[in-house]
Design a protein around this motif. Structure first.
Motif, short mmCIF file in Angstrom:
data_model
loop_
_atom_site.label_atom_id
_atom_site.label_comp_id
_atom_site.label_asym_id
_atom_site.label_seq_id
_atom_site.Cartn_x
_atom_site.Cartn_y
_atom_site.Cartn_z
N ILE A 112 0.97 -1.25 -0.20
CA ILE A 112 0.15 0.00 -0.11
C ILE A 112 0.69 1.14 0.02
CG2 ILE A 112 -1.88 1.24 1.23
CD1 ILE A 112 -2.53 -1.44 2.49
N PRO A 113 0.66 2.12 -1.02
CA PRO A 113 1.68 3.08 -1.02
C PRO A 113 1.37 4.28 -0.28
CG PRO A 113 -0.04 3.42 -2.78
CD PRO A 113 -0.15 1.94 -1.99
N PHE A 114 2.43 5.25 0.42
CA PHE A 114 2.24 6.36 0.97
C PHE A 114 1.33 7.24 0.34
CE2 PHE A 114 2.98 10.70 1.97
CZ PHE A 114 2.86 10.95 3.48
N ASP A 115 0.20 7.55 0.69
CA ASP A 115 -0.69 8.46 -0.03
C ASP A 115 -1.07 9.67 0.95
OD1 ASP A 115 -2.84 9.39 -1.41
OD2 ASP A 115 -3.50 7.44 -2.13
N GLU A 116 -1.05 10.85 0.47
CA GLU A 116 -1.39 11.93 1.53
C GLU A 116 -2.95 11.92 1.53
OE1 GLU A 116 -0.26 14.44 3.02
OE2 GLU A 116 2.04 14.15 2.79
N ASN A 117 -3.60 11.27 0.59
CA ASN A 117 -5.28 11.36 0.71
C ASN A 117 -5.48 10.54 2.03
OD1 ASN A 117 -5.77 12.74 -1.63
ND2 ASN A 117 -5.27 10.95 -2.64
N ILE A 118 -4.68 9.70 2.58
CA ILE A 118 -5.04 9.05 3.68
C ILE A 118 -4.98 10.05 4.74
CG2 ILE A 118 -4.22 7.38 5.71
CD1 ILE A 118 -2.91 5.61 3.25
N ARG A 119 -4.06 10.96 4.95
CA ARG A 119 -4.27 12.01 5.91
C ARG A 119 -5.27 12.68 5.99
NH1 ARG A 119 1.29 14.70 6.95
NH2 ARG A 119 2.03 12.54 7.26
N ARG A 120 -5.97 13.00 4.66
CA ARG A 120 -6.78 14.23 4.32
C ARG A 120 -8.11 13.30 4.72
NH1 ARG A 120 -3.87 14.76 -0.80
NH2 ARG A 120 -3.04 16.87 -0.60
N ALA A 121 -8.24 11.97 4.62
CA ALA A 121 -9.49 11.40 4.70
C ALA A 121 -9.56 11.34 6.39
CB ALA A 121 -9.43 9.78 4.22
N VAL A 122 -8.38 10.93 7.00
CA VAL A 122 -8.62 10.75 8.35
C VAL A 122 -9.08 12.04 9.17
CG1 VAL A 122 -7.01 10.77 10.67
CG2 VAL A 122 -6.30 9.09 8.50
N ARG A 123 -8.45 13.29 8.63
CA ARG A 123 -9.01 14.44 8.98
C ARG A 123 -10.54 14.58 8.98
NH1 ARG A 123 -4.56 17.10 6.01
NH2 ARG A 123 -2.85 17.17 7.45
N LYS A 124 -10.90 14.24 7.83
CA LYS A 124 -12.51 14.47 7.64
C LYS A 124 -13.24 13.31 8.17
CE LYS A 124 -12.33 15.88 2.68
NZ LYS A 124 -12.65 15.45 1.16
N GLN A 125 -12.56 12.47 8.91
CA GLN A 125 -13.28 11.17 9.67
C GLN A 125 -13.62 10.22 8.61
OE1 GLN A 125 -15.03 13.37 13.43
NE2 GLN A 125 -13.66 12.00 14.33
N THR A 126 -13.31 10.27 7.42
CA THR A 126 -13.82 9.25 6.48
C THR A 126 -12.89 8.07 6.19
OG1 THR A 126 -13.26 10.58 4.78
CG2 THR A 126 -15.45 10.83 5.52
N ALA A 127 -13.19 7.11 5.46
CA ALA A 127 -12.45 6.15 4.92
C ALA A 127 -11.83 6.80 3.41
CB ALA A 127 -12.97 4.80 4.54
N ILE A 128 -10.69 6.27 3.38
CA ILE A 128 -10.01 6.82 2.02
C ILE A 128 -10.59 5.95 0.68
CG2 ILE A 128 -8.00 5.38 2.04
CD1 ILE A 128 -6.42 7.40 0.70
N VAL A 129 -11.04 4.82 1.05
CA VAL A 129 -11.77 4.20 -0.18
C VAL A 129 -13.16 4.91 -0.44
CG1 VAL A 129 -10.51 2.19 0.32
CG2 VAL A 129 -12.69 2.50 1.30
N ASP A 130 -13.75 5.46 0.36
CA ASP A 130 -14.96 6.57 0.05
C ASP A 130 -14.44 7.93 -0.26
OD1 ASP A 130 -17.03 4.54 0.42
OD2 ASP A 130 -17.03 4.98 2.78
#
Length: 286
Positions: A222-240
């Motif tokens: 699983i690659p490092f992805d800045e979108n993971i951090r963005r999703a965590v801030r939104k309290q949502t899953a990155i796959v959504d």
């Protein structure tokens, strides 16, 4: 009492085969909970009924990561205030989450009786599920080892840090030498590319191959992805939140692959095997 529970569990309906996966890593901070939640949601998107057990009983964070409101948790089940079904909360795409507590040390030090109470709660679970994913705590505590041993597949999440590899090796070593587990599935998380994930896997394989009798399988990079951090801030899953992002694609592939892993036709393929194995570990440790 524990033996009586084991006997009653054998009477459970064995017509449904349930896949039980433990996600662990030894070290904290490797992205284990993110992998757990997003894999669960990716499976649910494929039509599976999925339940996530937050097995970090004293530092729960699964519900927080999704911004879910939790009124009761596993501590209320243990106290007899409610059933396991009554504490389940529904997450994205219908996944069920069994929330633990946060900041409660007593939950990390359950007595045999309390542990048996948690096991009994699982034996009485009425919710229909296809997959149970257990998000273990960090470290190599008895609880982590128990949940790992009781699962059909163990996913060990590692990242490119020396301490991550060291702690993953320590966990694999204990499960192998002390508990007779020989197969482990490895997830290389937060890597720059597939090659780095393969190199990380190779490092771990060389050490385990030299000192342990185990079979490791690299099941995802699983690659490092800045979108993971963005999703965590939104309290949502990155796959959504970012379904086309590199990490989402990799997690989706992991979910698809995990659903093809065979489920043993013997008791190991049923949820009661999960709870009976937990019982067995407590009996052996008495």
């Amino acid at each position: 009492m524990i033996e009586d529970q084991a006997s009653s569990l054998r009477k459970m309906n064995q017509s449904r085969l349930i896949k039980v996966i433990a996600v662990t890593g030894g070290k904290g901070g490797v992205g284990k909970t993110n992998v757990t939640l997003n894999t669960a949601i990716a499976m649910a998107k494929q039509g599976k009924k999925v339940m996530v057990l937050d097995a970090d009983l004293g530092l729960a964070n699964v519900d927080v990561m999704l911004g879910l409101r939790v009124e009761k948790n596993l501590s209320h089940v243990l106290s007899g205030e409610c059933t396991l079904d009554e504490v389940l909360v529904t997450g994205p795409h219908g996944i069920k989450i069994a929330p633990a507590t946060s900041g409660t040390q007593s939950m990390t030090e359950l007595s045999p009786t309390q542990h048996a109470g948690l096991i009994r709660a699982f034996s009485e679970l009425r919710s229909q599920i296809d997959v149970l994913i257990v998000d273990t705590a960090a470290g190599i505590s008895d609880m982590v080892l128990s949940f790992s041993r009781a699962s059909q597949d163990i996913l060990v999440v590692v990242c490119d840090e020396p301490t991550s590899l060291t702690d993953a090796y320590a966990l694999i070593k204990i499960l192998n030498r002390d508990h007779g587990i020989f197969r482990f599935k490895i997830v290389a998380n937060m890597v720059r590319d597939v090659r780095e994930g393969q190199e990380l896997f190779s490092k771990l394989s060389k050490v385990t191959g030299r000192f342990l009798d185990v079979a490791l399988e690299l099941v995802a990079t699983i690659p490092f992805d800045e979108n993971i951090r963005r999703a965590v801030r939104k309290q949502t899953a990155i796959v959504d939140a970012f379904p086309s992002s590199p990490a989402s694609v990799a997690i989706g592939q992991l979910a698809t692959k995990a659903l093809t892993w065979p489920i043993p036709a013997q008791p190991g393929g049923h949820l009661e095997f999960f709870v009976e194995q937990l019982i067995a570990s407590k009996v052996a440790g008495r």
